[in-house]
Design a protein around this motif. Structure first.
Motif, PDB file in Angstrom:
ATOM      1  N   LYS A   1     -12.188  28.418  52.807  1.00 44.14           N
ATOM      2  CA  LYS A   1     -12.384  27.220  51.717  1.00 44.14           C
ATOM      3  C   LYS A   1     -13.190  27.898  50.645  1.00 44.14           C
ATOM      4  O   LYS A   1     -13.008  27.652  49.380  1.00 44.14           O
ATOM      5  CB  LYS A   1     -12.975  26.133  52.230  1.00 44.14           C
ATOM      6  CG  LYS A   1     -12.611  25.011  51.454  1.00 44.14           C
ATOM      7  CD  LYS A   1     -13.328  23.645  52.182  1.00 44.14           C
ATOM      8  CE  LYS A   1     -13.182  22.378  51.401  1.00 44.14           C
ATOM      9  NZ  LYS A   1     -13.604  21.369  51.962  1.00 44.14           N
ATOM     10  N   THR A   2     -14.366  28.567  50.688  1.00 40.08           N
ATOM     11  CA  THR A   2     -15.065  29.141  49.768  1.00 40.08           C
ATOM     12  C   THR A   2     -14.335  30.279  49.125  1.00 40.08           C
ATOM     13  O   THR A   2     -14.892  30.685  47.714  1.00 40.08           O
ATOM     14  CB  THR A   2     -16.387  29.710  50.255  1.00 40.08           C
ATOM     15  OG1 THR A   2     -16.096  30.915  51.475  1.00 40.08           O
ATOM     16  CG2 THR A   2     -17.108  28.493  51.175  1.00 40.08           C
ATOM     17  N   LEU A   3     -13.303  31.040  49.733  1.00 41.68           N
ATOM     18  CA  LEU A   3     -12.540  32.266  48.933  1.00 41.68           C
ATOM     19  C   LEU A   3     -11.455  31.613  48.306  1.00 41.68           C
ATOM     20  O   LEU A   3     -11.162  32.434  47.282  1.00 41.68           O
ATOM     21  CB  LEU A   3     -12.116  33.109  50.278  1.00 41.68           C
ATOM     22  CG  LEU A   3     -13.243  33.998  51.011  1.00 41.68           C
ATOM     23  CD1 LEU A   3     -12.677  34.702  52.151  1.00 41.68           C
ATOM     24  CD2 LEU A   3     -14.160  34.606  50.106  1.00 41.68           C
TER      25      LEU A   3
ATOM     26  N   PRO B   1     -10.010  25.611  44.227  1.00 39.94           N
ATOM     27  CA  PRO B   1      -9.827  24.228  44.655  1.00 39.94           C
ATOM     28  C   PRO B   1      -8.175  23.905  44.593  1.00 39.94           C
ATOM     29  O   PRO B   1      -8.086  23.115  45.549  1.00 39.94           O
ATOM     30  CB  PRO B   1     -10.280  23.655  43.495  1.00 39.94           C
ATOM     31  CG  PRO B   1     -11.357  24.625  42.769  1.00 39.94           C
ATOM     32  CD  PRO B   1     -10.621  25.726  43.033  1.00 39.94           C
TER      33      PRO B   1
ATOM     34  N   THR C   1      -5.739  26.590  53.949  1.00 37.78           N
ATOM     35  CA  THR C   1      -6.667  27.500  54.913  1.00 37.78           C
ATOM     36  C   THR C   1      -6.242  27.192  56.282  1.00 37.78           C
ATOM     37  O   THR C   1      -6.385  28.070  57.083  1.00 37.78           O
ATOM     38  CB  THR C   1      -8.114  26.460  54.959  1.00 37.78           C
ATOM     39  OG1 THR C   1      -7.979  25.153  54.992  1.00 37.78           O
ATOM     40  CG2 THR C   1      -8.862  26.724  53.602  1.00 37.78           C
TER      41      THR C   1
ATOM     42  N   THR D   1      -6.161  35.859  52.107  1.00 33.12           N
ATOM     43  CA  THR D   1      -6.720  34.832  51.489  1.00 33.12           C
ATOM     44  C   THR D   1      -7.357  35.200  50.041  1.00 33.12           C
ATOM     45  O   THR D   1      -7.062  34.309  49.077  1.00 33.12           O
ATOM     46  CB  THR D   1      -8.038  34.242  52.452  1.00 33.12           C
ATOM     47  OG1 THR D   1      -7.652  33.912  53.566  1.00 33.12           O
ATOM     48  CG2 THR D   1      -8.551  32.948  51.753  1.00 33.12           C
TER      49      THR D   1
ATOM     50  N   GLN E   1      -6.972  24.718  48.451  1.00 32.55           N
ATOM     51  CA  GLN E   1      -7.657  24.403  49.599  1.00 32.55           C
ATOM     52  C   GLN E   1      -6.867  24.142  50.789  1.00 32.55           C
ATOM     53  O   GLN E   1      -7.373  24.384  52.026  1.00 32.55           O
ATOM     54  CB  GLN E   1      -8.528  23.202  49.184  1.00 32.55           C
ATOM     55  CG  GLN E   1      -9.606  23.617  48.184  1.00 32.55           C
ATOM     56  CD  GLN E   1     -10.768  24.725  48.662  1.00 32.55           C
ATOM     57  OE1 GLN E   1     -11.302  24.778  49.832  1.00 32.55           O
ATOM     58  NE2 GLN E   1     -11.009  25.721  47.604  1.00 32.55           N
TER      59      GLN E   1
ATOM     60  N   LYS F   1     -14.221  26.809  57.121  1.00 33.31           N
ATOM     61  CA  LYS F   1     -15.205  26.680  56.074  1.00 33.31           C
ATOM     62  C   LYS F   1     -15.066  28.046  55.015  1.00 33.31           C
ATOM     63  O   LYS F   1     -15.440  27.999  53.865  1.00 33.31           O
ATOM     64  CB  LYS F   1     -16.416  26.513  56.603  1.00 33.31           C
ATOM     65  CG  LYS F   1     -16.732  25.161  57.258  1.00 33.31           C
ATOM     66  CD  LYS F   1     -17.924  24.956  57.960  1.00 33.31           C
ATOM     67  CE  LYS F   1     -18.025  23.356  58.604  1.00 33.31           C
ATOM     68  NZ  LYS F   1     -19.211  23.214  59.140  1.00 33.31           N
ATOM     69  N   GLU F   2     -15.175  29.250  55.664  1.00 33.35           N
ATOM     70  CA  GLU F   2     -15.124  30.485  54.945  1.00 33.35           C
ATOM     71  C   GLU F   2     -13.955  30.722  54.285  1.00 33.35           C
ATOM     72  O   GLU F   2     -14.242  31.126  53.107  1.00 33.35           O
ATOM     73  CB  GLU F   2     -15.341  31.536  56.080  1.00 33.35           C
ATOM     74  CG  GLU F   2     -15.469  33.142  55.465  1.00 33.35           C
ATOM     75  CD  GLU F   2     -15.800  34.005  56.339  1.00 33.35           C
ATOM     76  OE1 GLU F   2     -15.766  35.128  56.090  1.00 33.35           O
ATOM     77  OE2 GLU F   2     -16.051  33.602  57.387  1.00 33.35           O
TER      78      GLU F   2
END
Length: 224
Positions: free
Chosen positions: A59-61, A64, A70, A217, A67, A56-57
């Motif tokens: 994915k925010t960095l 789109p 990750t 990332t 994705q 989840k972390e």
């Protein structure tokens, strides 16, 4: 036979002329089948919680369009943290404290990102060389500075992980070698300090794995 203090960090131990130091890198593979045949335990649930949180972390960095990568960085974190923790056991070679392994992780990742960025998003990569709002007179210098900072990224990733892992192990070795010449009282203090340093090394093992994965990332997120 170890010839000097730093030889504990070199792949020189062997049996029948076969190097055994790098076997520690593959010991983490022994933990993988456990998750497939054993019933869910607290450890497996705990590790699943860690990987889902990291997913989840990361994915925010990421953008789109990136994705799906990750899982790559979660696996990278898992591989490094396994190696770091296995290196905390006595007489086990810490492979992540050697430049051979850390640079082998950082350099192919950086090269693949650069090839993908310059082939598919060359205009965006050129724009990264000159930050927005830079005066025209400083543009040549900014291009040189940004190019150098980009080129040394795999080296900084590799050296950061290696230096942090080797520093704690070296300190533990130096303090441990003074044990035979100490009195009982000082020896008790030494053992207590060694336990505290070992706890610190456990925290460093996790933190450096996380830092390596997060920076990778962030470098990926810069390629649009």
């Amino acid at each position: 036979m170890l010839t000097n203090l730093f030889s504990i960090f070199e792949p020189t131990s062997s049996i029948f002329n076969l190097s055994i130091n790098w076997i520690s890198t593959f010991l983490g593979l022994l933990f993988i089948p456990y998750f497939f045949w054993a019933s869910p335990s607290r450890w497996s649930l705990f590790w699943s919680k860690i990987t889902s949180t990291l997913h989840k972390e990361f994915k925010t960095l990421l953008l789109p369009s990136h994705q799906g990568t990750t899982i790559l960085f979660v696996c990278l974190f898992s591989f490094i943290v396994f190696n770091n923790f296995l290196g905390l056991f006595p007489y086990v070679f810490t492979s992540s404290s050697h430049m051979t392994l850390t640079l082998s992780l950082a350099l192919p990742l950086w090269i693949s990102l650069m090839l993908f960025g310059w082939i598919n998003h060359a205009q965006h990569m050129f724009a990264h060389l000159v930050p927005q709002g830079t005066p025209p007179i400083l543009m040549p210098f900014m291009v040189i500075i940004e190019t150098i900072s980009n080129v040394i990224r795999p080296g900084t990733l590799a050296v950061r992980l290696m230096a942090n892992m080797i520093a704690g192990h070296l300190l533990l070795t130096l303090l441990g070698n003074t044990g035979p010449s100490l009195s009982t009282t000082l020896l008790s203090l030494l053992i207590f300090s060694q336990i505290l340093l070992l706890l610190l090394e456990s925290a460093v093992a996790v933190i450096q794995s996380y830092v390596f994965a997060v920076l990778s990332t962030l470098y990926t997120g810069e390629i649009n």
